[in-house]
Scaffold this motif. Structure first.
Motif, PDB file in Angstrom:
ATOM      1  N   VAL A   9       0.948  -1.415   0.328  1.00  0.00           N
ATOM      2  CA  VAL A   9       0.430  -0.211   0.012  1.00  0.00           C
ATOM      3  C   VAL A   9       1.128   1.454  -0.172  1.00  0.00           C
ATOM      4  O   VAL A   9       0.532   2.220  -0.840  1.00  0.00           O
ATOM      5  CB  VAL A   9      -1.108  -0.048   1.009  1.00  0.00           C
ATOM      6  N   ALA A  10       1.915   1.500   0.544  1.00  0.00           N
ATOM      7  CA  ALA A  10       2.375   2.576   0.734  1.00  0.00           C
ATOM      8  C   ALA A  10       3.464   2.846  -0.633  1.00  0.00           C
ATOM      9  O   ALA A  10       3.615   3.534  -0.695  1.00  0.00           O
ATOM     10  CB  ALA A  10       3.872   2.336   1.967  1.00  0.00           C
ATOM     11  N   MET A  11       3.868   1.564  -1.840  1.00  0.00           N
ATOM     12  CA  MET A  11       4.614   1.651  -2.600  1.00  0.00           C
ATOM     13  C   MET A  11       3.560   1.868  -3.435  1.00  0.00           C
ATOM     14  O   MET A  11       3.537   3.017  -4.406  1.00  0.00           O
ATOM     15  CB  MET A  11       5.221   0.650  -3.182  1.00  0.00           C
ATOM     16  N   ILE A  12       2.685   1.627  -3.916  1.00  0.00           N
ATOM     17  CA  ILE A  12       1.036   2.066  -4.573  1.00  0.00           C
ATOM     18  C   ILE A  12       1.139   3.460  -3.914  1.00  0.00           C
ATOM     19  O   ILE A  12       1.035   4.276  -5.399  1.00  0.00           O
ATOM     20  CB  ILE A  12      -0.490   1.278  -4.254  1.00  0.00           C
ATOM     21  N   ALA A  13       1.438   3.868  -2.927  1.00  0.00           N
ATOM     22  CA  ALA A  13       0.291   5.229  -2.529  1.00  0.00           C
ATOM     23  C   ALA A  13       1.900   6.341  -3.442  1.00  0.00           C
ATOM     24  O   ALA A  13       1.683   7.612  -3.199  1.00  0.00           O
ATOM     25  CB  ALA A  13       0.229   5.827  -1.442  1.00  0.00           C
ATOM     26  N   LEU A  14       3.356   5.610  -2.980  1.00  0.00           N
ATOM     27  CA  LEU A  14       3.767   6.274  -3.477  1.00  0.00           C
ATOM     28  C   LEU A  14       4.656   7.509  -4.505  1.00  0.00           C
ATOM     29  O   LEU A  14       4.227   8.095  -5.488  1.00  0.00           O
ATOM     30  CB  LEU A  14       5.562   5.764  -2.491  1.00  0.00           C
ATOM     31  N   ILE A  15       3.885   6.068  -5.531  1.00  0.00           N
ATOM     32  CA  ILE A  15       3.862   6.218  -7.348  1.00  0.00           C
ATOM     33  C   ILE A  15       2.883   6.855  -7.653  1.00  0.00           C
ATOM     34  O   ILE A  15       3.182   7.573  -8.259  1.00  0.00           O
ATOM     35  CB  ILE A  15       4.019   4.403  -7.470  1.00  0.00           C
ATOM     36  N   TRP A  16       1.829   7.058  -6.742  1.00  0.00           N
ATOM     37  CA  TRP A  16       0.267   7.433  -6.844  1.00  0.00           C
ATOM     38  C   TRP A  16       1.368   9.166  -6.804  1.00  0.00           C
ATOM     39  O   TRP A  16       0.677   9.729  -7.386  1.00  0.00           O
ATOM     40  CB  TRP A  16      -0.592   7.512  -6.573  1.00  0.00           C
ATOM     41  N   PHE A  17       1.560   9.740  -5.759  1.00  0.00           N
ATOM     42  CA  PHE A  17       1.521  10.553  -5.196  1.00  0.00           C
ATOM     43  C   PHE A  17       2.823  11.535  -6.578  1.00  0.00           C
ATOM     44  O   PHE A  17       3.267  12.624  -6.650  1.00  0.00           O
ATOM     45  CB  PHE A  17       1.730  10.904  -4.533  1.00  0.00           C
ATOM     46  N   GLY A  18       3.753  10.712  -6.340  1.00  0.00           N
ATOM     47  CA  GLY A  18       4.551  11.141  -7.469  1.00  0.00           C
ATOM     48  C   GLY A  18       3.904  11.521  -8.588  1.00  0.00           C
ATOM     49  O   GLY A  18       5.023  12.536  -9.175  1.00  0.00           O
ATOM     50  N   PHE A  19       3.280  10.550  -9.039  1.00  0.00           N
ATOM     51  CA  PHE A  19       2.671  10.940 -10.842  1.00  0.00           C
ATOM     52  C   PHE A  19       2.186  11.859 -10.805  1.00  0.00           C
ATOM     53  O   PHE A  19       2.379  12.734 -11.462  1.00  0.00           O
ATOM     54  CB  PHE A  19       2.050   9.714 -10.848  1.00  0.00           C
ATOM     55  N   ARG A  20       1.334  12.834  -9.293  1.00  0.00           N
ATOM     56  CA  ARG A  20       0.680  13.533  -9.729  1.00  0.00           C
ATOM     57  C   ARG A  20       1.467  15.258  -9.329  1.00  0.00           C
ATOM     58  O   ARG A  20       0.632  15.987  -9.901  1.00  0.00           O
ATOM     59  CB  ARG A  20      -0.715  13.408  -8.460  1.00  0.00           C
ATOM     60  N   PHE A  21       2.680  14.406  -8.547  1.00  0.00           N
ATOM     61  CA  PHE A  21       3.775  16.087  -8.503  1.00  0.00           C
ATOM     62  C   PHE A  21       4.008  16.029  -9.598  1.00  0.00           C
ATOM     63  O   PHE A  21       4.577  17.486 -10.558  1.00  0.00           O
ATOM     64  CB  PHE A  21       4.383  15.028  -7.200  1.00  0.00           C
ATOM     65  N   ALA A  22       4.430  15.373 -10.161  1.00  0.00           N
ATOM     66  CA  ALA A  22       5.254  15.194 -11.884  1.00  0.00           C
ATOM     67  C   ALA A  22       4.213  16.470 -12.818  1.00  0.00           C
ATOM     68  O   ALA A  22       4.581  16.689 -13.466  1.00  0.00           O
ATOM     69  CB  ALA A  22       4.950  13.808 -12.032  1.00  0.00           C
ATOM     70  N   GLN A  23       2.607  15.578 -13.217  1.00  0.00           N
ATOM     71  CA  GLN A  23       1.978  16.192 -13.516  1.00  0.00           C
ATOM     72  C   GLN A  23       2.322  17.792 -13.180  1.00  0.00           C
ATOM     73  O   GLN A  23       1.879  18.214 -14.429  1.00  0.00           O
ATOM     74  CB  GLN A  23       0.919  15.775 -13.628  1.00  0.00           C
ATOM     75  N   ARG A  24       1.588  18.362 -12.112  1.00  0.00           N
ATOM     76  CA  ARG A  24       1.480  19.027 -12.113  1.00  0.00           C
ATOM     77  C   ARG A  24       3.227  20.124 -12.106  1.00  0.00           C
ATOM     78  O   ARG A  24       2.388  21.325 -12.365  1.00  0.00           O
ATOM     79  CB  ARG A  24       1.408  19.299  -9.928  1.00  0.00           C
ATOM     80  N   LEU A  25       3.913  19.537 -11.791  1.00  0.00           N
ATOM     81  CA  LEU A  25       5.502  20.047 -12.227  1.00  0.00           C
ATOM     82  C   LEU A  25       5.347  20.606 -14.008  1.00  0.00           C
ATOM     83  O   LEU A  25       5.500  21.889 -14.035  1.00  0.00           O
ATOM     84  CB  LEU A  25       6.015  19.435 -12.052  1.00  0.00           C
TER      85      LEU A  25
END
Length: 79
Positions: A9-25
Motif C-alpha cells: 500500500v505504501a509503494m502504491i501511494a508513493l507511486i501515485w503521489f509521485g505521478f501527480r507531483f510530476a504532472q503538476r510540475l
C-alpha cells in the motif's frame, strides 16, 4: 503478512503521489506566468531618480507633498 500488505500500500501511494507531483510540475512549466490576486507589482525606481522624491509635510494643511510640486493651493502655504 500484515507488513507485506502495508509495504504494498505504501509503494502504491508513493507511486501515485509521485505521478501527480510530476504532472503538476509539467503543467506549471507549460502555463504562462501570471500574477496572483494577492501579489502587488514591485516598484523599481527610474535611473534618473525622478520617480523617487522626498516628501515635506506642509505645516498649514498637514499634507505630504514633494517640494518641487509647489503650493498646495492654500493662500498661506509656504511652498
Amino acid at each position: 503478512m500484515f507488513a507485506k500488505f502495508l509495504l504494498t500500500v505504501a509503494m502504491i501511494a508513493l507511486i501515485w503521489f509521485g505521478f501527480r507531483f510530476a504532472q503538476r510540475l509539467t503543467q506549471q512549466k507549460q502555463r504562462p506566468v501570471t500574477r496572483e490576486r494577492g501579489d502587488k507589482p514591485r516598484f523599481t525606481p527610474d535611473e534618473d531618480g525622478e520617480s523617487v522624491r522626498d516628501l515635506i509635510k506642509c505645516p498649514r494643511c498637514d499634507t505630504w507633498r514633494g517640494q518641487s510640486l509647489g503650493s498646495c493651493g492654500r493662500g498661506d502655504c509656504p511652498y
